[in-house]
Write an enzyme that holds these catalytic residues in place. Structure first.
Site, PDB file in Angstrom:
ATOM      1  N   ALA A 285       7.828-100.954 -23.834  1.00 30.55           N
ATOM      2  CA  ALA A 285       8.532 -99.604 -24.522  1.00 30.55           C
ATOM      3  C   ALA A 285       9.025 -99.557 -25.658  1.00 30.55           C
ATOM      4  O   ALA A 285      10.189 -99.346 -26.058  1.00 30.55           O
ATOM      5  CB  ALA A 285       8.439 -99.390 -23.247  1.00 30.55           C
ATOM      6  N   ALA A 286      10.091-101.250 -25.005  1.00 30.47           N
ATOM      7  CA  ALA A 286      11.342-101.339 -25.813  1.00 30.47           C
ATOM      8  C   ALA A 286      11.472-101.608 -27.051  1.00 30.47           C
ATOM      9  O   ALA A 286      11.861-100.798 -28.041  1.00 30.47           O
ATOM     10  CB  ALA A 286      12.145-102.540 -25.186  1.00 30.47           C
TER      11      ALA A 286
ATOM     12  N   ASP B  69     -11.170 -78.707 -33.448  1.00 28.92           N
ATOM     13  CA  ASP B  69     -12.388 -78.244 -34.280  1.00 28.92           C
ATOM     14  C   ASP B  69     -12.158 -77.276 -35.020  1.00 28.92           C
ATOM     15  O   ASP B  69     -11.186 -77.672 -35.878  1.00 28.92           O
ATOM     16  CB  ASP B  69     -12.782 -77.189 -32.822  1.00 28.92           C
ATOM     17  CG  ASP B  69     -14.357 -77.282 -32.729  1.00 28.92           C
ATOM     18  OD1 ASP B  69     -14.705 -76.248 -33.658  1.00 28.92           O
ATOM     19  OD2 ASP B  69     -14.321 -76.998 -31.503  1.00 28.92           O
ATOM     20  N   ILE B  70     -13.211 -76.340 -35.898  1.00 24.59           N
ATOM     21  CA  ILE B  70     -13.239 -74.678 -36.356  1.00 24.59           C
ATOM     22  C   ILE B  70     -11.433 -74.114 -36.261  1.00 24.59           C
ATOM     23  O   ILE B  70     -11.064 -74.576 -35.117  1.00 24.59           O
ATOM     24  CB  ILE B  70     -14.430 -73.838 -36.793  1.00 24.59           C
ATOM     25  CG1 ILE B  70     -14.359 -73.110 -35.876  1.00 24.59           C
ATOM     26  CG2 ILE B  70     -14.909 -74.642 -37.408  1.00 24.59           C
ATOM     27  CD1 ILE B  70     -15.075 -72.030 -36.218  1.00 24.59           C
TER      28      ILE B  70
ATOM     29  N   LYS C 148      -6.316 -82.847 -27.025  1.00 22.16           N
ATOM     30  CA  LYS C 148      -6.569 -83.425 -28.093  1.00 22.16           C
ATOM     31  C   LYS C 148      -8.201 -82.321 -29.223  1.00 22.16           C
ATOM     32  O   LYS C 148      -9.126 -82.952 -29.713  1.00 22.16           O
ATOM     33  CB  LYS C 148      -7.619 -84.821 -28.358  1.00 22.16           C
ATOM     34  CG  LYS C 148      -7.021 -85.705 -27.877  1.00 22.16           C
ATOM     35  CD  LYS C 148      -7.158 -87.089 -27.790  1.00 22.16           C
ATOM     36  CE  LYS C 148      -6.256 -88.062 -26.820  1.00 22.16           C
ATOM     37  NZ  LYS C 148      -5.790 -87.964 -25.756  1.00 22.16           N
TER      38      LYS C 148
ATOM     39  N   GLY D 116       1.730-102.603 -24.707  1.00 20.59           N
ATOM     40  CA  GLY D 116       2.584-102.398 -25.257  1.00 20.59           C
ATOM     41  C   GLY D 116       3.898-102.285 -24.807  1.00 20.59           C
ATOM     42  O   GLY D 116       4.127-102.555 -22.880  1.00 20.59           O
TER      43      GLY D 116
ATOM     44  N   ASN E 121     -10.636 -70.847 -35.717  1.00 22.32           N
ATOM     45  CA  ASN E 121     -10.571 -69.690 -35.229  1.00 22.32           C
ATOM     46  C   ASN E 121     -11.092 -70.558 -33.712  1.00 22.32           C
ATOM     47  O   ASN E 121      -9.979 -69.855 -32.581  1.00 22.32           O
ATOM     48  CB  ASN E 121     -11.647 -69.551 -35.110  1.00 22.32           C
ATOM     49  CG  ASN E 121     -12.125 -67.969 -33.981  1.00 22.32           C
ATOM     50  OD1 ASN E 121     -10.714 -67.114 -34.419  1.00 22.32           O
ATOM     51  ND2 ASN E 121     -13.306 -67.779 -33.368  1.00 22.32           N
TER      52      ASN E 121
ATOM     53  N   ASP F  51      -2.797 -82.399 -23.395  1.00 22.66           N
ATOM     54  CA  ASP F  51      -3.084 -83.125 -24.248  1.00 22.66           C
ATOM     55  C   ASP F  51      -5.157 -83.029 -24.465  1.00 22.66           C
ATOM     56  O   ASP F  51      -5.613 -83.139 -23.472  1.00 22.66           O
ATOM     57  CB  ASP F  51      -3.331 -84.695 -23.632  1.00 22.66           C
ATOM     58  CG  ASP F  51      -4.187 -85.734 -24.415  1.00 22.66           C
ATOM     59  OD1 ASP F  51      -4.346 -85.506 -25.372  1.00 22.66           O
ATOM     60  OD2 ASP F  51      -4.037 -86.993 -23.693  1.00 22.66           O
TER      61      ASP F  51
ATOM     62  N   GLY G  56       2.808-100.588 -21.353  1.00 21.72           N
ATOM     63  CA  GLY G  56       1.634-101.080 -19.929  1.00 21.72           C
ATOM     64  C   GLY G  56       0.341-101.168 -19.713  1.00 21.72           C
ATOM     65  O   GLY G  56       0.184-102.367 -20.374  1.00 21.72           O
TER      66      GLY G  56
HETATM   67  O1  O7M Z   1      -0.553 -95.848 -19.722  1.00 20.10           O
HETATM   68  P1  O7M Z   1      -2.172 -95.157 -19.710  1.00 20.10           P
HETATM   69  O2  O7M Z   1      -2.904 -96.443 -20.649  1.00 20.10           O
HETATM   70  O3  O7M Z   1      -2.299 -95.466 -18.367  1.00 20.10           O
HETATM   71  O4  O7M Z   1      -2.560 -94.489 -20.534  1.00 20.10           O
HETATM   72  C1  O7M Z   1      -2.433 -94.117 -22.029  1.00 20.10           C
HETATM   73  C2  O7M Z   1      -2.493 -92.339 -21.968  1.00 20.10           C
HETATM   74  O5  O7M Z   1      -1.872 -92.039 -23.671  1.00 20.10           O
HETATM   75  C3  O7M Z   1      -3.714 -91.424 -21.696  1.00 20.10           C
HETATM   76  O6  O7M Z   1      -3.890 -90.100 -21.015  1.00 20.10           O
HETATM   77  C4  O7M Z   1      -4.297 -91.986 -23.265  1.00 20.10           C
HETATM   78  O7  O7M Z   1      -5.399 -91.227 -23.615  1.00 20.10           O
HETATM   79  C5  O7M Z   1      -3.538 -91.464 -24.006  1.00 20.10           C
HETATM   80  N1  O7M Z   1      -3.084 -91.961 -25.434  1.00 20.10           N
HETATM   81  C6  O7M Z   1      -3.518 -93.185 -25.864  1.00 20.10           C
HETATM   82  O8  O7M Z   1      -3.474 -94.110 -24.544  1.00 20.10           O
HETATM   83  N2  O7M Z   1      -3.811 -93.659 -26.552  1.00 20.10           N
HETATM   84  C7  O7M Z   1      -3.477 -92.636 -28.329  1.00 20.10           C
HETATM   85  O9  O7M Z   1      -4.236 -93.196 -28.919  1.00 20.10           O
HETATM   86  C8  O7M Z   1      -3.699 -91.525 -27.308  1.00 20.10           C
HETATM   87  C9  O7M Z   1      -3.367 -91.172 -26.336  1.00 20.10           C
HETATM   88  C10 O7M Z   1      -2.977 -89.812 -25.750  1.00 20.10           C
HETATM   89  O10 O7M Z   1      -2.410 -89.008 -25.292  1.00 20.10           O
HETATM   90  O11 O7M Z   1      -3.257 -88.907 -26.927  1.00 20.10           O
HETATM   91  C11 O7M Z   1      -2.613 -87.887 -27.179  1.00 20.10           C
END
Ligand code: O7M
Length: 215
Positions: A179-180, A65-66, A62, A177, A68, A60, A173
């Site tokens: 999970a279900a 960037d450009i 995220k 949010g 390249n 992760d 959690g």
């Molecule tokens: O369960 P948490 O809140 O302790 O962790 C959630 C994880 O998901 C944590 O690594 C965040 O960086 C990531 N995350 C989000 O919480 N919200 C987002 O919108 C996006 C992410 C994520 O994983 O992006 C890829």
């Protein structure tokens, strides 16, 4: 990623010892381990290879960037043993295409962030989330990241991408949010961090989430 438990661990601890202990404890309940800046900046990219022995790793970073620079990041991450990478989409189609191209060369996965789960996630992402989701589908990404804190948005995004792309969903959690609820709304996997790694028994916490989802 093979779907068994619909659960991805967000391993945001910052040291190797804790990371490996928790990953070992929960490996039977999770389909993948998401590793990001907290752990990689703490321990280096080598941790990816160690964790990949326990479960597929989603890197992760995220990526935003450009083309390249994105290509160089993806190559590093896949060479380090990650199974998938998470990219942003707001940098545009050429940047995303660059990540997808590298992923295809390595036979790995790309997930694109659409709308983020925290309150600020609605400020800039909300108006463009659907466009980013459509771009992810058009570019041939594996899937998208959408917020478990807003199951209705997961439903909206599912309508855009159809059934071919996966949705991985953080925000369960600690961020409020369920999970279900988000699985019912169309997510394929939930991403859970603090509720598992801060628990006295990470394995029990992970098992409980799996039971809630009945995936
Ligand atoms: O369960 P948490 O809140 O302790 O962790 C959630 C994880 O998901 C944590 O690594 C965040 O960086 C990531 N995350 C989000 O919480 N919200 C987002 O919108 C996006 C992410 C994520 O994983 O992006 C890829």
């Amino acid at each position: 990623m093979e779907k068994k438990n619909c659960l991805i661990l967000a391993l945001d601890v910052t040291d190797r010892e804790n990371a490996l202990r928790i990953a070992n404890e929960v490996s039977e309940y999770v389909d993948s381990i998401k590793v990001g800046y907290p752990l990689v900046l703490g321990e280096g990219l080598g941790i990816v290879k160690e964790l990949a022995e326990l479960a597929p790793v989603i890197a992760d970073f995220k990526v935003a960037d450009i083309p390249n620079t994105d290509r160089l990041i993806c190559e590093h991450v896949f060479n380090a043993g990650a199974d998938a990478i998470i990219t942003h989409g707001f940098t545009g189609r050429d940047s995303l295409d660059s990540c997808v191209k590298v992923a295809e060369e390595y036979d790995r996965d790309v997930y694109v962030v659409t709308e983020m789960s925290h309150p600020g996630g609605v400020e800039f992402f909300r108006p463009v989330a659907e466009t980013i989701a459509q771009m992810a589908a058009d570019a041939g990404a594996t899937g998208v990241v959408a917020p478990a804190t807003r199951p209705e948005r997961v439903r909206d995004i599912r309508k855009i991408i159809g059934d071919d792309l996966h949705i991985i969903s953080p925000g369960v959690g600690a961020q409020g949010g369920s999970a279900a609820d988000v699985i019912n709304a169309g997510a394929d996997w939930v991403i859970v961090g603090r509720s598992i790694y801060n628990s006295n028994s990470p394995a029990d916490a992970a098992m409980k989430i799996c039971n809630e989802m009945k995936c």
